[in-house]
Design an enzyme around this catalytic site. Structure first.
Site, PDB file in Angstrom:
ATOM      1  N   GLN A  62      35.294  22.860  27.913  1.00 15.22           N
ATOM      2  CA  GLN A  62      34.278  23.890  28.138  1.00 15.22           C
ATOM      3  C   GLN A  62      33.485  24.174  26.867  1.00 15.22           C
ATOM      4  O   GLN A  62      34.061  24.440  25.810  1.00 15.22           O
ATOM      5  CB  GLN A  62      34.910  25.190  28.634  1.00 15.22           C
ATOM      6  CG  GLN A  62      33.846  26.222  29.005  1.00 15.22           C
ATOM      7  CD  GLN A  62      34.416  27.517  29.515  1.00 15.22           C
ATOM      8  OE1 GLN A  62      34.980  28.281  28.748  1.00 15.22           O
ATOM      9  NE2 GLN A  62      34.278  27.765  30.810  1.00 15.22           N
ATOM     10  N   CYS A  92      31.307  34.312  29.895  1.00 19.29           N
ATOM     11  CA  CYS A  92      32.118  35.089  28.962  1.00 19.29           C
ATOM     12  C   CYS A  92      31.453  36.439  28.679  1.00 19.29           C
ATOM     13  O   CYS A  92      30.303  36.487  28.239  1.00 19.29           O
ATOM     14  CB  CYS A  92      32.330  34.330  27.660  1.00 19.29           C
ATOM     15  SG  CYS A  92      33.436  35.199  26.527  1.00 19.29           S
ATOM     16  N   LYS A 131      30.657  27.420  34.892  1.00 21.04           N
ATOM     17  CA  LYS A 131      31.497  28.588  35.190  1.00 21.04           C
ATOM     18  C   LYS A 131      30.652  29.818  34.888  1.00 21.04           C
ATOM     19  O   LYS A 131      30.161  29.973  33.774  1.00 21.04           O
ATOM     20  CB  LYS A 131      32.766  28.592  34.345  1.00 21.04           C
ATOM     21  CG  LYS A 131      33.743  29.707  34.708  1.00 21.04           C
ATOM     22  CD  LYS A 131      35.024  29.606  33.879  1.00 21.04           C
ATOM     23  CE  LYS A 131      36.071  30.607  34.363  1.00 21.04           C
ATOM     24  NZ  LYS A 131      35.643  32.011  34.220  1.00 21.04           N
ATOM     25  N   HIS A 160      33.147  33.697  39.186  1.00 22.94           N
ATOM     26  CA  HIS A 160      33.893  34.948  39.017  1.00 22.94           C
ATOM     27  C   HIS A 160      32.956  36.055  39.497  1.00 22.94           C
ATOM     28  O   HIS A 160      31.994  36.388  38.798  1.00 22.94           O
ATOM     29  CB  HIS A 160      34.263  35.141  37.550  1.00 22.94           C
ATOM     30  CG  HIS A 160      35.126  36.328  37.299  1.00 22.94           C
ATOM     31  ND1 HIS A 160      36.194  36.314  36.430  1.00 22.94           N
ATOM     32  CD2 HIS A 160      35.105  37.591  37.800  1.00 22.94           C
ATOM     33  CE1 HIS A 160      36.776  37.487  36.398  1.00 22.94           C
ATOM     34  NE2 HIS A 160      36.114  38.284  37.238  1.00 22.94           N
ATOM     35  N   GLY A 215      43.500  32.658  36.171  1.00 25.00           N
ATOM     36  CA  GLY A 215      43.393  33.075  34.779  1.00 25.00           C
ATOM     37  C   GLY A 215      44.576  33.929  34.392  1.00 25.00           C
ATOM     38  O   GLY A 215      45.693  33.439  34.238  1.00 25.00           O
ATOM     39  N   ARG A 216      44.343  35.241  34.280  1.00 28.29           N
ATOM     40  CA  ARG A 216      45.422  36.137  33.872  1.00 28.29           C
ATOM     41  C   ARG A 216      46.595  36.103  34.839  1.00 28.29           C
ATOM     42  O   ARG A 216      47.751  36.216  34.416  1.00 28.29           O
ATOM     43  CB  ARG A 216      44.865  37.562  33.742  1.00 28.29           C
ATOM     44  CG  ARG A 216      43.910  37.729  32.559  1.00 28.29           C
ATOM     45  CD  ARG A 216      43.267  39.098  32.534  1.00 28.29           C
ATOM     46  NE  ARG A 216      42.340  39.277  33.647  1.00 28.29           N
ATOM     47  CZ  ARG A 216      41.729  40.418  33.949  1.00 28.29           C
ATOM     48  NH1 ARG A 216      41.985  41.504  33.225  1.00 28.29           N
ATOM     49  NH2 ARG A 216      40.876  40.493  34.944  1.00 28.29           N
TER      50      ARG A 216
END
EC number: 1.3.1.-
Length: 305
Positions: A62, A92, A131, A160, A215-216
């Site tokens: 990425q 981000c 993304k 997302h 992810g988390r």
């Protein structure tokens, strides 16, 4: 897919996941593109991370940066270093990544993407993905971007469905994910707030997503990959979760010991992993791990699990 998470999805953690729960795809942490130096577009430490796969699992590299020339040059550098799968970070939400036109900040000036995305597609010979968040401050911005993403020849999207301004507040609105999927022929990977097998399978069913990115939720519970596949209990008992936590951290510590410098750094990095574990029934154990002052203390607490 195991999500790219800065400070977490280093090669040690990826190696553990590949050997244990084997995600279908793993990602590097984002690699910052130097906008000034054409000879050093990517850091030497990043170049060492680049490969086509890890342990037989495809590895997506990425990139995060801005400017057509810099991004195209960095993509070529990454390919020359062995990358086959490249991704552009447009989501981000933190710090300098959004103070300029990088990461989620790219969504502030979507008109610039009209030259960046086609140029990247022309340069990238393997897969090229994006993304992104649903928008910078408007969660419906994604719908105005879909024609450009399609015409640019992007292979797939990872969505997302929060805005950049939201960061991780509120919730990921997967109704937007479902609407995006109805409006595009591009494969869409759903990302955001997937912390249980029930939630993940529900998102797949309700949205028609081509896959999930953890992810988390995945960092906090590696076995979630296997639970989603139906190869592990969807709702494990406390004893199983406790055993999983010990196996996870026992496996990670020696790998971190080889990758990082000194006990203090290893302790800080492993605490970063622990901070993503959410389990009310293991709350006391997690608090003790987070409070450990030395690596020896951490290992002692871990030994008592």
């Amino acid at each position: 897919m195991l999500a790219p998470m800065q400070g977490l999805t280093n090669r040690a953690l990826r190696a553990l996941f590949v050997s244990w729960v084997r995600p279908d795809v793993v990602w590097t942490e984002f690699m910052r593109v130097n906008p000034v130096s054409s000879k050093k577009r990517l850091m030497p430490s990043d170049l060492r991370e680049i490969a086509a796969e890890e342990g037989g699992v495809p590895l997506v590299v990425q990139l995060i940066g801005h400017g057509r020339e810099a991004l195209v040059s960095a993509a070529q550098v990454a390919q020359d270093a062995g990358a086959v799968h490249l991704n552009l970070n447009m989501g981000c939400p933190y710090g300098r990544m959004t103070s300029g036109l990088t990461g989620g900040g790219m969504l502030k000036r979507p008109e610039l993407l009209e030259e960046i995305l086609p140029a990247l597609r022309e340069t990238i010979t393997g897969t090229f993905s994006v993304k992104l968040r649903a928008g910078y401050d408007d969660p419906r911005q994604i719908f105005s971007l879909l024609p450009l993403l399609e015409h640019s020849g992007v292979d797939f999207l990872v969505l997302h469905p929060r805005t950049v301004r939201q960061a991780y507040n509120g919730f990921a609105d997967h109704a937007i994910t479902a609407e995006v999927i109805r409006q595009t022929n591009l494969p869409v990977i759903a990302n955001g707030d997937i912390r249980s097998a029930k939630k993940g399978l529900g998102i797949l069913k309700e949205t028609g997503a081509a896959g999930l990115m953890l992810g988390r939720g995945g960092i906090g519970e590696p076995m979630l990959f296997e639970r989603l596949r139906g190869r592990a209990s969807a709702e494990p008992e406390r004893a199983e979760r406790r055993a999983m936590l010990r196996r996870y951290l026992d496996g990670l510590l020696p790998l971190y010991g080889k990758l990082f410098c000194g006990d203090a750094q290893v302790l800080a990095k492993v605490k970063g992993v622990v901070s993503n574990v959410e389990d009310p029934e293991l709350d006391q154990e997690l608090k003790r791990l987070k409070r450990a002052k030395t690596l020896g203390d951490f290992k002692s607490v871990l030994g008592e699990l």
